[in-house]
Design an enzyme around this catalytic site. Structure first.
Site, PDB file in Angstrom:
ATOM      1  N   ALA A 231       6.381  -5.898   5.604  1.00 30.09           N
ATOM      2  CA  ALA A 231       5.461  -5.726   6.858  1.00 30.09           C
ATOM      3  C   ALA A 231       5.790  -4.002   6.690  1.00 30.09           C
ATOM      4  CB  ALA A 231       5.420  -6.450   8.777  1.00 30.09           C
TER       5      ALA A 231
ATOM      6  N   ALA B  89       5.214  -0.120   5.914  1.00 32.20           N
ATOM      7  CA  ALA B  89       4.234   1.165   6.619  1.00 32.20           C
ATOM      8  C   ALA B  89       2.655   0.420   6.336  1.00 32.20           C
ATOM      9  CB  ALA B  89       4.082   1.966   5.525  1.00 32.20           C
TER      10      ALA B  89
ATOM     11  N   LYS C 189      -9.586   4.728  -7.004  1.00 29.72           N
ATOM     12  CA  LYS C 189      -8.334   4.858  -6.628  1.00 29.72           C
ATOM     13  C   LYS C 189      -7.629   5.291  -8.023  1.00 29.72           C
ATOM     14  CE  LYS C 189      -4.543   3.615  -3.735  1.00 29.72           C
ATOM     15  NZ  LYS C 189      -3.826   2.877  -2.551  1.00 29.72           N
TER      16      LYS C 189
ATOM     17  N   ASN D 210       1.011   9.672  -9.629  1.00 27.90           N
ATOM     18  CA  ASN D 210       2.230   8.645  -9.161  1.00 27.90           C
ATOM     19  C   ASN D 210       3.216   9.079 -10.609  1.00 27.90           C
ATOM     20  OD1 ASN D 210       0.487   7.353  -7.697  1.00 27.90           O
ATOM     21  ND2 ASN D 210       1.997   6.675  -7.020  1.00 27.90           N
TER      22      ASN D 210
END
Length: 329
Positions: free
Chosen positions: A8, A10, A204, A212
């Site tokens: 859990a 961002a 994507k 990246n």
């Protein structure tokens, strides 16, 4: 509907907060100061779309939660193989796992026709270690078009985007996908169920595969990379090779390279997740983002010299941060 968010952070906390707001029973699995803040104050979301707080259950022990209908997996792809002890208490006979990861998923070739049908991709499922923990029958793919960050423990800053495209590896528009989509929409998010999620994965990935690793090598933000003529040309070439590799697997990303770069430039002075991990001294999420793409290029016979060269360079960089890794041939 019972949903556990494993990881859990961002994105995971933001999704969990939205699902809780929409009426689902949500359990957040977290640790450290972030967990303490979630327990005390709930998830506090600050967003251009409106601020809100969600008092979802939070724990560091999945055994306290038990089997759920869905596990939303907010971990990085390289953490999947080691999450068995965390996820096993959450799995009942029909529990589905929504894997919100960057890059190529471990289930990519499952059920596809052709010579690569059910082929394991070593970069993302080395020796079948991920498939053992996350059986493909449980997997629902998820492509995230959303940007968030942990501003402070328990506080999530939503920057942009609310779309989480999901889909079965088989392409079936299943009841379990529809039900999860409805829960996401009730919480204020977009969650289309796609019959061919792999096309979305490549759209994507066109950006991730270039921005990246290059951001880690250059320490540059999105707009800085797009604004440098030489780097912009390198990005375009990496995207061209990626589109060719996608085509060899039967996928055709529905966006031009120029448009993909222009969209990235509009993000502005944003650091990619890989650059943020590098600066924090964390393991870099390279195998799903570029290593698997290079492996698929080898499997399909598509030349990808630029991708191979950048992968080699960023792999060497990663070794200086987290130690030796086994690169994809």
């Amino acid at each position: 509907m019972r949903i556990a968010v494993l990881g859990a952070g961002a994105i995971g906390a933001y999704v969990g907060a939205a699902l809780h707001r929409g009426g689902a029973e949500v359990h957040l699995i977290a640790r450290g100061p972030h967990l303490a803040a979630l327990r005390e104050h709930g998830v506090r979301v600050f967003s251009p779309r409106g601020n809100f707080t969600a008092a979802a259950s939070a724990t560091d022990d999945p055994r306290e939660v038990g089997p759920v209908d869905y596990v939303f997996l907010g971990l990085k792809a390289h953490q999947y193989a080691g999450c068995g002890s965390l996820i096993s208490p959450l799995l009942g006979p029909d529990t589905a796992v929504i894997a919100a990861q960057n890059g190529i998923p471990w289930w990519y070739f499952h059920g596809l026709t052709g010579p690569l049908r059910d082929r394991r991709i070593e970069a993302v499922d080395p020796g079948g270690t991920v498939s053992e923990v996350l059986p493909v029958r449980r997997a629902i793919g998820c492509v995230v078009y959303c940007s968030t960050e942990i501003e402070s423990p328990g506080v999530i800053r939503h920057l942009e985007g609310t779309r989480f495209s999901i889909g079965e590896p088989s392409g079936e528009v299943s009841d379990r996908c529809r039900a999860f989509s409805d829960a996401m929409v009730a919480g204020g998010l977009k969650c289309p169920v796609e019959s061919n999620l792999r096309d979305d994965i490549w759209v994507k990935l066109m950006g991730n595969v270039a921005f990246n690793p290059l951001s880690a090598l250059t320490r540059a933000t999105m707009i800085e990379m797009c604004g440098h003529p030489g780097v912009r040309g390198l990005i375009a070439e990496m995207m061209r090779e990626t589109v060719a590799i996608a085509g060899a697997t039967g996928c055709h990303p529905s966006i031009s390279i120029d448009r993909r770069i222009a969209g990235a430039a509009r993000v502005g002075h944003h650091k990619t997740s890989t650059l943020q991990d590098l600066e924090a001294g964390k393991e870099l999420e390279l195998e799903a983002i570029i290593g698997a793409v290079v492996e698929i290029a080898t499997l399909t016979g598509v030349p990808a010299p630029t991708l191979r060269n950048v992968y080699a360079a960023v792999d060497l960089l990663a070794r200086t941060v987290t130690g030796p890794r086994v690169p994809v041939a």
